[in-house]
Design an enzyme around this catalytic site. Structure first.
Site, mmCIF file in Angstrom:
data_model
loop_
_atom_site.group_PDB
_atom_site.id
_atom_site.type_symbol
_atom_site.label_atom_id
_atom_site.label_comp_id
_atom_site.label_asym_id
_atom_site.label_seq_id
_atom_site.Cartn_x
_atom_site.Cartn_y
_atom_site.Cartn_z
ATOM 1 C CG ASP A 49 -2.099 0.906 1.081
ATOM 2 O OD1 ASP A 49 -2.299 1.469 -0.012
ATOM 3 O OD2 ASP A 49 -2.843 1.081 2.070
ATOM 4 C CG ASN A 97 -6.936 -2.640 -6.887
ATOM 5 O OD1 ASN A 97 -5.981 -3.345 -6.570
ATOM 6 N ND2 ASN A 97 -7.414 -1.698 -6.075
#
Length: 275
Positions: A49, A97
Protein backbone atom coordinates in the site's frame (compact mmCIF):
# COMPACT_ATOMS: atom_id res chain seq x y z
CA UNK A 1 3.89 -14.80 -27.23
CA UNK A 2 4.67 -15.91 -23.68
CA UNK A 3 7.93 -15.84 -21.76
CA UNK A 4 9.72 -17.81 -24.43
CA UNK A 5 9.58 -20.96 -22.29
CA UNK A 6 8.90 -23.48 -25.03
CA UNK A 7 12.57 -24.48 -24.79
CA UNK A 8 11.78 -25.80 -21.32
CA UNK A 9 8.91 -27.95 -22.59
CA UNK A 10 6.34 -25.74 -20.90
CA UNK A 11 2.68 -26.53 -21.52
CA UNK A 12 0.17 -23.77 -20.95
CA UNK A 13 -1.86 -24.63 -17.88
CA UNK A 14 -3.01 -23.04 -14.67
CA UNK A 15 -0.91 -23.97 -11.66
CA UNK A 16 -2.18 -27.14 -9.99
CA UNK A 17 -3.76 -26.81 -6.57
CA UNK A 18 -2.21 -29.91 -5.12
CA UNK A 19 0.60 -30.32 -2.63
CA UNK A 20 3.90 -28.53 -2.85
CA UNK A 21 7.06 -27.78 -0.90
CA UNK A 22 6.13 -27.79 2.75
CA UNK A 23 2.42 -27.77 1.99
CA UNK A 24 -0.06 -28.62 4.73
CA UNK A 25 -3.73 -27.99 5.43
CA UNK A 26 -4.82 -25.02 7.45
CA UNK A 27 -7.57 -24.51 9.99
CA UNK A 28 -7.84 -25.70 13.58
CA UNK A 29 -5.60 -28.73 13.06
CA UNK A 30 -2.68 -26.58 11.98
CA UNK A 31 -3.07 -24.18 14.88
CA UNK A 32 -2.94 -27.00 17.38
CA UNK A 33 0.25 -28.36 15.83
CA UNK A 34 2.12 -25.07 15.47
CA UNK A 35 2.60 -24.18 19.12
CA UNK A 36 4.42 -20.93 19.96
CA UNK A 37 5.49 -18.55 17.22
CA UNK A 38 8.70 -19.57 15.50
CA UNK A 39 11.62 -17.19 15.17
CA UNK A 40 10.76 -16.74 11.50
CA UNK A 41 7.12 -16.73 10.34
CA UNK A 42 6.51 -19.51 7.87
CA UNK A 43 4.05 -17.52 5.76
CA UNK A 44 4.29 -13.74 5.36
CA UNK A 45 1.76 -11.76 3.34
CA UNK A 46 2.23 -8.14 2.25
CA UNK A 47 -0.42 -5.59 1.34
CA UNK A 48 1.66 -3.31 -0.86
CA UNK A 49 0.00 0.00 0.00
CA UNK A 50 1.06 3.59 -0.63
CA UNK A 51 2.15 3.78 -4.27
CA UNK A 52 -0.27 6.58 -5.11
CA UNK A 53 0.59 8.65 -2.04
CA UNK A 54 4.30 8.18 -2.72
CA UNK A 55 3.80 9.70 -6.17
CA UNK A 56 1.52 12.46 -4.88
CA UNK A 57 4.12 13.56 -2.33
CA UNK A 58 6.54 14.06 -5.24
CA UNK A 59 3.99 15.75 -7.52
CA UNK A 60 4.21 12.78 -9.87
CA UNK A 61 1.44 10.79 -11.58
CA UNK A 62 0.19 7.73 -9.71
CA UNK A 63 1.79 5.53 -12.34
CA UNK A 64 5.21 6.69 -11.13
CA UNK A 65 4.45 5.18 -7.73
CA UNK A 66 3.54 1.85 -9.27
CA UNK A 67 6.74 1.89 -11.32
CA UNK A 68 8.84 2.66 -8.23
CA UNK A 69 7.25 -0.29 -6.42
CA UNK A 70 9.08 -2.77 -8.64
CA UNK A 71 12.36 -2.29 -6.78
CA UNK A 72 10.61 -2.93 -3.46
CA UNK A 73 8.99 -6.13 -4.71
CA UNK A 74 12.32 -7.66 -5.72
CA UNK A 75 14.03 -6.44 -2.54
CA UNK A 76 11.37 -8.00 -0.31
CA UNK A 77 11.37 -11.28 -2.23
CA UNK A 78 15.13 -11.53 -1.74
CA UNK A 79 14.90 -10.50 1.93
CA UNK A 80 12.15 -13.03 2.70
CA UNK A 81 14.05 -15.83 1.02
CA UNK A 82 17.28 -14.96 2.84
CA UNK A 83 15.45 -14.79 6.19
CA UNK A 84 14.05 -18.30 5.78
CA UNK A 85 10.43 -17.42 5.02
CA UNK A 86 8.91 -20.41 3.22
CA UNK A 87 5.79 -18.73 1.79
CA UNK A 88 5.48 -15.09 0.67
CA UNK A 89 2.21 -13.67 -0.64
CA UNK A 90 1.98 -10.24 -2.27
CA UNK A 91 -1.30 -8.39 -2.85
CA UNK A 92 -0.79 -6.85 -6.28
CA UNK A 93 -4.31 -6.20 -7.62
CA UNK A 94 -7.69 -6.73 -5.99
CA UNK A 95 -11.08 -7.43 -7.51
CA UNK A 96 -12.01 -3.89 -6.41
CA UNK A 97 -9.07 -2.32 -8.24
CA UNK A 98 -10.94 -2.74 -11.51
CA UNK A 99 -12.91 0.36 -10.42
CA UNK A 100 -9.82 2.57 -10.80
CA UNK A 101 -9.50 4.84 -13.85
CA UNK A 102 -9.07 2.83 -17.03
CA UNK A 103 -5.75 4.47 -17.91
CA UNK A 104 -4.27 3.46 -14.55
CA UNK A 105 -5.53 -0.12 -14.85
CA UNK A 106 -4.12 -0.40 -18.37
CA UNK A 107 -0.77 0.89 -17.15
CA UNK A 108 -0.73 -1.63 -14.29
CA UNK A 109 -1.39 -4.48 -16.70
CA UNK A 110 1.52 -3.42 -18.91
CA UNK A 111 3.79 -2.85 -15.91
CA UNK A 112 3.04 -6.23 -14.32
CA UNK A 113 3.70 -7.97 -17.62
CA UNK A 114 7.07 -6.24 -17.97
CA UNK A 115 8.02 -7.09 -14.38
CA UNK A 116 7.03 -10.76 -14.78
CA UNK A 117 9.01 -11.15 -17.98
CA UNK A 118 12.02 -9.21 -16.68
CA UNK A 119 12.42 -11.11 -13.41
CA UNK A 120 11.39 -14.63 -14.48
CA UNK A 121 15.05 -15.75 -14.83
CA UNK A 122 15.89 -14.48 -11.34
CA UNK A 123 12.94 -16.26 -9.77
CA UNK A 124 13.84 -19.47 -11.55
CA UNK A 125 17.51 -19.40 -10.52
CA UNK A 126 16.60 -18.55 -6.92
CA UNK A 127 14.50 -21.72 -6.73
CA UNK A 128 11.30 -19.78 -6.07
CA UNK A 129 7.98 -21.38 -6.99
CA UNK A 130 5.58 -18.76 -8.36
CA UNK A 131 1.79 -18.90 -8.29
CA UNK A 132 -0.97 -16.43 -9.10
CA UNK A 133 -4.03 -16.24 -6.86
CA UNK A 134 -7.08 -15.01 -8.75
CA UNK A 135 -6.19 -13.99 -12.31
CA UNK A 136 -9.56 -15.20 -13.57
CA UNK A 137 -11.17 -12.02 -14.91
CA UNK A 138 -11.51 -11.92 -18.72
CA UNK A 139 -10.42 -8.27 -18.64
CA UNK A 140 -6.85 -9.42 -17.90
CA UNK A 141 -4.98 -9.12 -21.21
CA UNK A 142 -4.51 -12.50 -22.83
CA UNK A 143 -0.75 -11.96 -23.11
CA UNK A 144 -0.45 -11.25 -19.39
CA UNK A 145 -2.51 -14.32 -18.49
CA UNK A 146 -0.19 -16.35 -20.73
CA UNK A 147 2.87 -14.98 -18.92
CA UNK A 148 1.32 -15.88 -15.57
CA UNK A 149 0.72 -19.42 -16.77
CA UNK A 150 4.22 -19.73 -18.20
CA UNK A 151 6.00 -18.49 -15.08
CA UNK A 152 3.91 -20.70 -12.80
CA UNK A 153 4.60 -23.74 -14.95
CA UNK A 154 8.28 -22.98 -15.39
CA UNK A 155 8.87 -22.67 -11.62
CA UNK A 156 6.43 -25.37 -10.48
CA UNK A 157 9.24 -27.80 -9.65
CA UNK A 158 11.24 -25.34 -7.55
CA UNK A 159 11.73 -26.40 -3.95
CA UNK A 160 12.58 -23.04 -2.40
CA UNK A 161 10.24 -20.33 -1.19
CA UNK A 162 6.73 -20.20 -2.67
CA UNK A 163 5.78 -16.76 -3.99
CA UNK A 164 2.06 -16.20 -4.41
CA UNK A 165 1.03 -13.05 -6.27
CA UNK A 166 -2.59 -12.15 -5.53
CA UNK A 167 -3.77 -10.55 -8.77
CA UNK A 168 -7.43 -9.95 -9.47
CA UNK A 169 -7.91 -11.48 -6.02
CA UNK A 170 -10.78 -11.17 -3.57
CA UNK A 171 -11.03 -13.09 -0.32
CA UNK A 172 -14.82 -13.08 -0.35
CA UNK A 173 -14.89 -14.42 -3.89
CA UNK A 174 -12.60 -17.28 -2.91
CA UNK A 175 -14.90 -18.22 -0.02
CA UNK A 176 -18.00 -18.07 -2.24
CA UNK A 177 -16.29 -20.24 -4.87
CA UNK A 178 -15.32 -22.78 -2.20
CA UNK A 179 -18.94 -22.95 -1.03
CA UNK A 180 -20.12 -23.44 -4.61
CA UNK A 181 -17.57 -26.21 -5.10
CA UNK A 182 -18.84 -28.04 -2.02
CA UNK A 183 -22.43 -27.73 -3.23
CA UNK A 184 -21.55 -28.97 -6.70
CA UNK A 185 -19.86 -31.99 -5.10
CA UNK A 186 -23.06 -32.79 -3.22
CA UNK A 187 -21.46 -32.31 0.22
CA UNK A 188 -24.01 -32.47 3.03
CA UNK A 189 -24.12 -29.53 5.44
CA UNK A 190 -23.17 -31.59 8.49
CA UNK A 191 -20.16 -32.99 6.62
CA UNK A 192 -18.55 -29.57 6.15
CA UNK A 193 -15.56 -28.93 8.41
CA UNK A 194 -12.95 -26.19 8.36
CA UNK A 195 -10.43 -28.54 6.79
CA UNK A 196 -12.84 -29.75 4.10
CA UNK A 197 -13.86 -26.18 3.31
CA UNK A 198 -10.20 -25.14 3.05
CA UNK A 199 -9.61 -27.99 0.62
CA UNK A 200 -11.95 -26.24 -1.82
CA UNK A 201 -10.15 -22.89 -1.69
CA UNK A 202 -7.55 -21.99 -4.33
CA UNK A 203 -4.15 -23.58 -3.57
CA UNK A 204 -5.31 -25.62 -0.55
CA UNK A 205 -1.72 -26.58 0.29
CA UNK A 206 -1.05 -22.98 1.34
CA UNK A 207 -0.56 -22.74 5.13
CA UNK A 208 -2.30 -20.10 7.20
CA UNK A 209 -0.65 -16.68 7.10
CA UNK A 210 1.47 -16.05 10.19
CA UNK A 211 2.29 -12.38 9.59
CA UNK A 212 0.62 -9.70 7.47
CA UNK A 213 2.55 -6.53 6.70
CA UNK A 214 0.51 -3.60 5.41
CA UNK A 215 2.63 -0.61 4.51
CA UNK A 216 1.68 3.10 4.56
CA UNK A 217 0.10 2.98 8.04
CA UNK A 218 -3.38 2.07 6.79
CA UNK A 219 -5.06 -0.56 8.97
CA UNK A 220 -7.53 -2.48 6.82
CA UNK A 221 -7.82 -6.07 5.62
CA UNK A 222 -9.09 -5.00 2.16
CA UNK A 223 -10.58 -8.39 1.27
CA UNK A 224 -7.14 -10.06 1.30
CA UNK A 225 -6.92 -13.84 1.84
CA UNK A 226 -9.74 -13.63 4.38
CA UNK A 227 -9.72 -17.31 5.30
CA UNK A 228 -5.94 -17.61 5.54
CA UNK A 229 -5.35 -14.51 7.72
CA UNK A 230 -7.83 -15.52 10.42
CA UNK A 231 -5.11 -15.94 13.07
CA UNK A 232 -2.34 -13.83 11.53
CA UNK A 233 -0.34 -11.22 13.37
CA UNK A 234 -0.55 -7.79 11.73
CA UNK A 235 2.10 -5.08 11.47
CA UNK A 236 1.38 -1.62 10.02
CA UNK A 237 4.62 0.24 9.24
CA UNK A 238 4.10 3.89 8.26
CA UNK A 239 6.56 3.71 5.37
CA UNK A 240 5.01 3.77 1.90
CA UNK A 241 5.54 0.64 -0.21
CA UNK A 242 7.99 2.20 -2.75
CA UNK A 243 10.25 3.17 0.18
CA UNK A 244 9.90 -0.16 2.01
CA UNK A 245 13.18 -2.10 1.99
CA UNK A 246 14.79 -5.22 3.44
CA UNK A 247 15.68 -3.57 6.80
CA UNK A 248 12.03 -2.55 7.22
CA UNK A 249 10.94 -6.10 6.41
CA UNK A 250 13.37 -7.52 8.99
CA UNK A 251 12.02 -5.07 11.57
CA UNK A 252 8.55 -6.49 10.95
CA UNK A 253 9.90 -10.02 11.46
CA UNK A 254 11.46 -8.86 14.74
CA UNK A 255 8.08 -7.46 15.83
CA UNK A 256 6.48 -10.80 15.01
CA UNK A 257 9.02 -12.64 17.19
CA UNK A 258 7.94 -10.56 20.18
CA UNK A 259 4.27 -11.47 19.76
CA UNK A 260 2.65 -14.09 21.99
CA UNK A 261 0.48 -16.18 19.67
CA UNK A 262 -2.13 -17.94 21.81
CA UNK A 263 -4.87 -18.59 19.19
CA UNK A 264 -7.55 -17.76 21.73
CA UNK A 265 -5.99 -19.79 24.55
CA UNK A 266 -3.87 -18.82 27.53
CA UNK A 267 -0.23 -19.55 28.39
CA UNK A 268 0.20 -23.04 29.94
CA UNK A 269 1.42 -21.61 33.24
CA UNK A 270 -1.88 -19.77 33.75
CA UNK A 271 -4.20 -22.63 32.77
CA UNK A 272 -6.84 -23.01 35.44
CA UNK A 273 -5.77 -19.85 37.28
CA UNK A 274 -8.77 -17.50 37.31
CA UNK A 275 -6.67 -14.48 38.32
Amino acid sequence: MGLGMTDYGVHRARTATGGGPGGRPYGNDQRRDDGPACAVPRHVACVMDGNGRWAQQRSLPRTAGHRAAETTVIDIIEAARAAGVEWLSLYAFSTENWDRPGAEVDYLMRLVRRVVRKHAPLLLTRGIRCRFLGAADPRIPRELAQDFDDLATLTAGNQGMTLTVAFDHGGRRDIVEAARSLIRNGTQADEVTERLFADHLPFPDTPDVDLVIRTSGEQRISNFMLWQVAYAEWVFPDVLWPDFRAPDFLTCLHTYRRRDRRFGGVPPQTNGDPS
